[in-house]
Design an enzyme around this catalytic site. Structure first.
Site, PDB file in Angstrom:
ATOM      1  N   GLU A 121       0.862  -1.188   0.000  1.00 55.56           N
ATOM      2  CA  GLU A 121       0.000   0.000   0.000  1.00 55.56           C
ATOM      3  C   GLU A 121       0.895   1.234   0.000  1.00 55.56           C
ATOM      4  O   GLU A 121       1.826   1.328   0.808  1.00 55.56           O
ATOM      5  CB  GLU A 121      -0.900  -0.032   1.249  1.00 55.56           C
ATOM      6  CG  GLU A 121      -1.546   1.285   1.631  1.00 55.56           C
ATOM      7  CD  GLU A 121      -2.473   1.876   0.560  1.00 55.56           C
ATOM      8  OE1 GLU A 121      -3.348   1.136   0.060  1.00 55.56           O
ATOM      9  OE2 GLU A 121      -2.312   3.077   0.234  1.00 55.56           O
ATOM     10  N   ASP A 153       5.503   1.498  -3.104  1.00 54.95           N
ATOM     11  CA  ASP A 153       4.902   1.669  -4.420  1.00 54.95           C
ATOM     12  C   ASP A 153       4.622   0.293  -5.053  1.00 54.95           C
ATOM     13  O   ASP A 153       5.552  -0.450  -5.386  1.00 54.95           O
ATOM     14  CB  ASP A 153       5.889   2.469  -5.288  1.00 54.95           C
ATOM     15  CG  ASP A 153       5.348   2.734  -6.675  1.00 54.95           C
ATOM     16  OD1 ASP A 153       4.235   2.255  -6.999  1.00 54.95           O
ATOM     17  OD2 ASP A 153       6.041   3.410  -7.447  1.00 54.95           O
ATOM     18  N   GLY A 154       3.353  -0.018  -5.243  1.00 56.95           N
ATOM     19  CA  GLY A 154       2.973  -1.321  -5.810  1.00 56.95           C
ATOM     20  C   GLY A 154       3.473  -1.511  -7.230  1.00 56.95           C
ATOM     21  O   GLY A 154       3.736  -2.638  -7.661  1.00 56.95           O
ATOM     22  N   ASP A 172      -6.350  -3.660  -5.605  1.00 56.33           N
ATOM     23  CA  ASP A 172      -7.438  -2.951  -4.923  1.00 56.33           C
ATOM     24  C   ASP A 172      -7.030  -1.489  -4.792  1.00 56.33           C
ATOM     25  O   ASP A 172      -6.732  -1.004  -3.706  1.00 56.33           O
ATOM     26  CB  ASP A 172      -7.697  -3.584  -3.548  1.00 56.33           C
ATOM     27  CG  ASP A 172      -8.790  -2.861  -2.793  1.00 56.33           C
ATOM     28  OD1 ASP A 172      -9.532  -2.077  -3.430  1.00 56.33           O
ATOM     29  OD2 ASP A 172      -8.905  -3.078  -1.578  1.00 56.33           O
TER      30      ASP A 172
HETATM   31  N1  SPD Z   1     -14.344   4.762  -6.887  1.00 58.32           N
HETATM   32  C1  SPD Z   1     -14.023   3.787  -5.937  1.00 58.32           C
HETATM   33  C2  SPD Z   1     -12.956   2.861  -6.316  1.00 58.32           C
HETATM   34  C3  SPD Z   1     -12.512   2.189  -5.097  1.00 58.32           C
HETATM   35  C4  SPD Z   1     -11.680   1.040  -5.269  1.00 58.32           C
HETATM   36  N2  SPD Z   1     -11.020   0.599  -4.088  1.00 58.32           N
HETATM   37  C5  SPD Z   1     -11.709   0.765  -2.872  1.00 58.32           C
HETATM   38  C6  SPD Z   1     -10.891   0.353  -1.711  1.00 58.32           C
HETATM   39  C7  SPD Z   1     -11.595  -0.615  -0.874  1.00 58.32           C
HETATM   40  N3  SPD Z   1     -10.707  -1.544  -0.277  1.00 58.32           N
END
Ligand code: SPD
Length: 297
Positions: A121, A153-154, A172
């Protein structure tokens, strides 16, 4: 049991005292919650807002966009995680890029076959604030001995990681602007494919087919070019713009993610609020007709 349904049509109007309306705004439409603002600050990467909303509990916004909420998050995390974890050949080693609230890691670690989960993250302040204000999101993941958190940095992580080093790669991230922009391009997807062992599965959030249709279609197309195939799955995250959302899956060896392995599914299904093998089957089939034509063109 009453003989008729009861529906209160009273429209909401002004926010209650001490609350305000917090909105994500796109192209003339507001997607808002009535809430009290708890935290508003800027990290090195983005503006972070934590609110306590009347309907969905505590919630997180990044750069003014909805990310998650205590009473919404399962609509998002279960569809992102379980089609991948229930289908990969093996699930010993899992990589999550982004996911700072901990919800994706929590759902992955419900699978007993996961031996190590690396989560990368970029923004440590997101992790700290979620641990403090939304601890149910990560739940036991933060202290699970299988969980390894890297604040970094992923994009650099996937470029540096060894080939065939993960069974599942899950992205994610937030929307493709700011720190998440590089999570939606060919070079990044090619590295994700390179990292997967044979039978490995890739999953990413792929935006709203309504509000961010061009980004959604471009993401699916790009993944089809990189992996040779990819399939979007459609569902709902009511707090997100339009409420209509998508996740897209690919694998090293064909669309294995469409079929959940019964034993894996059985180990998590009872604890799910949204995902089930039946829900998944319908969600993969629910491709809007116009998008299906666009993807075939
Ligand atoms: N527009 C919302 C996009 C969100 C994607 N990731 C949300 C993080 C939840 N873990």
């Amino acid at each position: 049991m009453p003989d008729s349904v009861v529906f209160d049509p009273t429209p909401g109007t002004a926010a209650a005292a001490g609350s305000c309306w917090v909105d994500e705004i796109h192209q003339g439409v507001r997607y808002g919650l009535e809430a009290e603002v708890l935290v508003e600050r800027s990290s090195a990467f983005q503006r972070i807002t934590v609110i306590d909303s009347r309907t969905y509990g505590k919630a997180l916004l990044l750069d003014g966009c909805w990310m998650t909420a205590e009473r919404q998050e399962r609509h998002y995390h279960e569809p992102l995680v379980h089609p991948a974890l229930c289908a990969a050949e093996r699930i010993e080693r899992v990589l999550v890029i982004g996911g700072g609230d901990g919800g994706t890691a929590r759902e992955c670690l419900r699978h007993p076959g996961v031996v190590q989960l690396d989560m990368v993250e970029i923004d440590g302040e997101v992790v700290d604030l979620c641990q403090q204000h939304l601890p149910s999101l990560g739940g036991g993941a933060w202290s699970d001995p299988r969980f390894r958190l890297t604040i970094g940095d992923g994009i650099a992580w996937v470029a540096a990681a060894a080939a065939a080093s993960y069974d599942v790669v899950i992205v994610d991230g937030s929307d493709p602007a700011g720190p998440a922009e590089g999570l939606f391009n060919r070079a990044f997807f090619e590295h994700c494919r390179r990292l997967l062992r044979p039978g490995g599965v890739f999953a990413t959030q792929s935006e709203s087919p309504e509000v961010f249709r061009a980004v959604h279609v471009a993401t699916v197309r790009l993944l089809r070019e990189v992996f040779g195939h990819a399939d979007p799955l459609y569902g709902w995250v009511p707090m997100y713009p339009s409420g209509w959302w998508s996740w897209t899956f690919a694998a090293t060896d064909g669309p294995r993610y469409r079929q959940a392995l019964p034993e894996r599914a059985a180990s998590v299904a009872d604890g799910c609020a949204i995902w089930s093998p039946r829900w998944q089957a319908g969600a993969f089939e629910a491709v809007p007709a116009a998008i299906e034509r666009e993807l075939q063109a």
